[in-house]
Design a protein around this motif. Structure first.
Motif, PDB file in Angstrom:
ATOM      1  N   VAL A 158     -39.560-121.375  39.855  1.00 49.51           N
ATOM      2  CA  VAL A 158     -38.130-121.698  39.905  1.00 49.51           C
ATOM      3  C   VAL A 158     -37.453-121.121  38.660  1.00 49.51           C
ATOM      4  CG1 VAL A 158     -38.441-123.825  41.232  1.00 49.51           C
ATOM      5  CG2 VAL A 158     -38.506-123.921  38.732  1.00 49.51           C
ATOM      6  N   PRO A 159     -36.158-120.817  38.734  1.00 51.67           N
ATOM      7  CA  PRO A 159     -35.444-120.338  37.543  1.00 51.67           C
ATOM      8  C   PRO A 159     -35.403-121.417  36.462  1.00 51.67           C
ATOM      9  CG  PRO A 159     -34.172-119.947  39.550  1.00 51.67           C
ATOM     10  CD  PRO A 159     -35.282-120.859  39.923  1.00 51.67           C
ATOM     11  N   PHE A 160     -35.270-120.985  35.206  1.00 55.42           N
ATOM     12  CA  PHE A 160     -35.065-121.945  34.129  1.00 55.42           C
ATOM     13  C   PHE A 160     -33.714-122.631  34.268  1.00 55.42           C
ATOM     14  CE2 PHE A 160     -38.541-119.774  32.009  1.00 55.42           C
ATOM     15  CZ  PHE A 160     -39.175-120.820  31.355  1.00 55.42           C
ATOM     16  N   GLY A 161     -32.688-121.865  34.622  1.00 54.87           N
ATOM     17  CA  GLY A 161     -31.338-122.421  34.769  1.00 54.87           C
ATOM     18  C   GLY A 161     -30.340-121.628  33.958  1.00 54.87           C
ATOM     19  N   LEU A 162     -30.222-121.950  32.662  1.00 54.49           N
ATOM     20  CA  LEU A 162     -29.326-121.225  31.754  1.00 54.49           C
ATOM     21  C   LEU A 162     -30.145-120.687  30.591  1.00 54.49           C
ATOM     22  CD1 LEU A 162     -26.642-120.230  30.658  1.00 54.49           C
ATOM     23  CD2 LEU A 162     -26.223-122.518  29.732  1.00 54.49           C
ATOM     24  N   ILE A 163     -30.146-119.369  30.465  1.00 52.55           N
ATOM     25  CA  ILE A 163     -30.891-118.692  29.399  1.00 52.55           C
ATOM     26  C   ILE A 163     -29.917-118.213  28.327  1.00 52.55           C
ATOM     27  CG2 ILE A 163     -32.207-116.593  28.895  1.00 52.55           C
ATOM     28  CD1 ILE A 163     -33.719-117.062  31.422  1.00 52.55           C
ATOM     29  N   GLY A 164     -30.285-118.420  27.075  1.00 50.39           N
ATOM     30  CA  GLY A 164     -29.500-117.914  25.952  1.00 50.39           C
ATOM     31  C   GLY A 164     -30.235-116.787  25.253  1.00 50.39           C
ATOM     32  N   MET A 165     -29.485-115.809  24.779  1.00 48.46           N
ATOM     33  CA  MET A 165     -30.074-114.666  24.074  1.00 48.46           C
ATOM     34  C   MET A 165     -29.248-114.390  22.825  1.00 48.46           C
ATOM     35  SD  MET A 165     -32.563-112.421  24.556  1.00 48.46           S
ATOM     36  CE  MET A 165     -33.138-110.796  24.122  1.00 48.46           C
ATOM     37  N   ILE A 220     -28.668-125.264  27.242  1.00 50.11           N
ATOM     38  CA  ILE A 220     -29.486-124.050  27.297  1.00 50.11           C
ATOM     39  C   ILE A 220     -30.945-124.443  27.544  1.00 50.11           C
ATOM     40  CG2 ILE A 220     -30.410-122.145  25.914  1.00 50.11           C
ATOM     41  CD1 ILE A 220     -27.669-121.784  24.703  1.00 50.11           C
ATOM     42  N   ASP A 221     -31.516-123.907  28.609  1.00 53.59           N
ATOM     43  CA  ASP A 221     -32.883-124.256  28.990  1.00 53.59           C
ATOM     44  C   ASP A 221     -33.929-123.422  28.263  1.00 53.59           C
ATOM     45  OD1 ASP A 221     -32.428-126.216  31.271  1.00 53.59           O
ATOM     46  OD2 ASP A 221     -31.210-124.522  31.940  1.00 53.59           O
ATOM     47  N   LEU A 222     -33.551-122.219  27.829  1.00 48.34           N
ATOM     48  CA  LEU A 222     -34.485-121.335  27.132  1.00 48.34           C
ATOM     49  C   LEU A 222     -33.685-120.388  26.266  1.00 48.34           C
ATOM     50  CD1 LEU A 222     -37.453-120.354  26.835  1.00 48.34           C
ATOM     51  CD2 LEU A 222     -36.968-118.708  28.646  1.00 48.34           C
ATOM     52  N   LEU A 223     -34.079-120.257  24.999  1.00 50.29           N
ATOM     53  CA  LEU A 223     -33.381-119.394  24.046  1.00 50.29           C
ATOM     54  C   LEU A 223     -34.344-118.326  23.545  1.00 50.29           C
ATOM     55  CD1 LEU A 223     -30.772-118.887  22.410  1.00 50.29           C
ATOM     56  CD2 LEU A 223     -31.690-120.421  20.659  1.00 50.29           C
ATOM     57  N   ILE A 224     -33.864-117.084  23.514  1.00 54.63           N
ATOM     58  CA  ILE A 224     -34.708-115.963  23.098  1.00 54.63           C
ATOM     59  C   ILE A 224     -33.990-115.182  22.004  1.00 54.63           C
ATOM     60  CG2 ILE A 224     -35.918-113.881  23.859  1.00 54.63           C
ATOM     61  CD1 ILE A 224     -35.657-115.120  26.753  1.00 54.63           C
ATOM     62  N   PRO A 225     -34.575-115.073  20.811  1.00 54.89           N
ATOM     63  CA  PRO A 225     -33.999-114.214  19.772  1.00 54.89           C
ATOM     64  C   PRO A 225     -34.599-112.816  19.855  1.00 54.89           C
ATOM     65  CG  PRO A 225     -35.757-115.519  18.829  1.00 54.89           C
ATOM     66  CD  PRO A 225     -35.711-115.861  20.303  1.00 54.89           C
TER      67      PRO A 225
END
Length: 415
Positions: A113-120, A197-202
């Motif tokens: 399933v998708p995470f939902g809202l991803i931040g970058m 935010i469900d997942l954050l990626i730097p």
């Protein structure tokens, strides 16, 4: 208290994310094609915006970093191709990852399933804007992107083109957004957006990545800096070794999969190192340890930090080692666990290296420059994960999905 612009974007994405979380494959693929088309249609505006960023950055960052910031028609075409490549890849949403029937008759499925809202949060890489937006869409996620100020004009122009494509599709343009505030406050708001935010990626330099990992209160995937190694084993084909090392260092030194360190066995150092110096002549600064200096009299002496530095430039640290075990030990102590390569014709040495080296990508007789989503057949990528939980190496569509269990019963209750 009035919400900031970043908070407002998050709220809007949360309100609209179902448009992409629940979208079918055909609608997502149509949207990707339209996004790629508009990216090329807006070429003039994007190049003009990029020129503004380049002018501001001149004299502020090294030339190799300016190259990473620069957009050209060919690079834009490559970005569009990366988006289109996702159309042909399987939809990661809803994949059956496992199933079984429990003793009590419950039928248990595990589905992606998708995470939902991803931040970058990223810096100086305008191509990341289109890569992440496209990957998020195909994987069923809404996306909030926060560019560094160095690349903001470029990123903003790219985002407008992508949104123009979505506006002609069945998926709302409100599922991808670019933060307009490039101050530290917007990054902090994203890092602390628990429940949003469900997942954050730097993605960027060591300072950015460390700041996000240390301060985020939302789940983070750590994309690593790249202190990548080439180890020239005593059984190497030295012609191949020179070619591989030169490519890994020189083809594009400002990227994380470029090699920063060359280790070479004592038995072949006298033959290999002068040949490498000839390939590097006038192009790469070599920083050699004491034993390597014997064969590289023109090289600079390596300083105490040179084997722990991601140069992102035409600089390479060189060290002579007494065999494969010393090479493996050196990598274990100094690597960022990104990409390492051995050059050898000895299968036993290759097997030992691949088993012992603990990095996301380990190569035998090939350049580290292949650690890339496109080169791995993943379309575009979010970045290279150097962690071990959930995602490792180039992150593509599958890494942007989590999973859930679906359990079907016939009235069972637990005793």
């Amino acid at each position: 208290m009035t919400e900031s612009s970043t908070q407002q974007l998050m709220d809007s994405l949360l309100a609209n994310k179902a448009a992409v979380n629940l979208a079918n494959t055909a609608d997502k693929n149509e949207a990707l094609a339209l996004m790629a088309d508009r990216l090329l249609d807006h070429e003039a505006e994007i190049i003009a915006a990029n020129q503004l960023d380049l002018e501001k950055a001149k004299g502020q960052i090294p030339d190799v970093m300016l190259d990473r910031l620069r957009l050209t028609p060919d690079r834009l075409a490559g970005m569009a191709s990366g988006i289109r490549a996702l159309i042909d890849l399987p939809d990661p949403v809803g994949r059956l990852l496992g199933e079984h029937t429990a003793d009590n008759g419950l039928k248990i499925e595990k589905r992606s399933v998708p995470f939902g809202l991803i931040g970058m949060i990223y810096e100086s890489r305008p191509n990341v804007t289109s890569d992440v937006a496209a990957l998020a869409l195909k994987s069923g996620n809404a996306a909030l992107l926060r560019s560094g100020k160095d690349a903001f004009n470029s990123a903003n122009a790219i985002m407008q083109a992508l949104k123009a494509g979505l506006a002609k599709s069945k998926i709302s343009p409100k599922v991808i957004e670019l933060v307009q505030d490039t101050s530290r406050q917007s990054s902090t708001e994203m890092m602390t957006a628990r429940g949003k935010i469900d997942l954050l990626i730097p993605r960027g330099g060591r300072g950015l990545i460390r700041a996000v990992v240390d301060n985020a209160k939302v789940p983070v995937i750590e994309t690593g800096t790249g202190i990548c190694h080439i180890y020239v084993n005593k059984a190497a084909n030295l012609d191949e070794a020179v070619k591989i090392t030169a490519n890994a260092k020189m083809s594009r030194p400002s990227v994380c999969n470029a090699a920063e360190v060359c280790l070479v066995d004592q038995e072949v150092a006298a033959d290999f190192l002068p040949r490498l110096a000839a390939a590097f002549a006038g192009k790469v600064e070599m920083r050699a340890d004491e034993r390597a200096k014997e064969f590289l009299p023109e090289a600079k002496a390596a300083g105490p930090d040179d084997f722990d530095t991601e140069f992102l430039d035409y600089i390479m640290a060189i060290k002579v080692v007494d065999g494969i075990e010393e090479a493996i030990d050196h990598i274990a102590k100094h690597s960022t666990h990104h990409s390492e390569a051995i050059v050898t014709e000895d299968q036993a040495a290759a097997d030992r290296f691949t088993q012992a080296v603990d990095s996301a990508a380990v190569y035998v007789n090939a350049s580290t420059r292949f650690t890339d989503g496109g080169e791995f057949g993943l379309g575009c990528e979010l970045g290279i994960s150097t962690q071990k939980m959930h995602a490792r190496g180039p992150m593509g569509l599958n890494e942007l999905n989590s999973y859930k269990y679906i359990v079907r019963g016939q009235g069972q209750v637990r005793e």
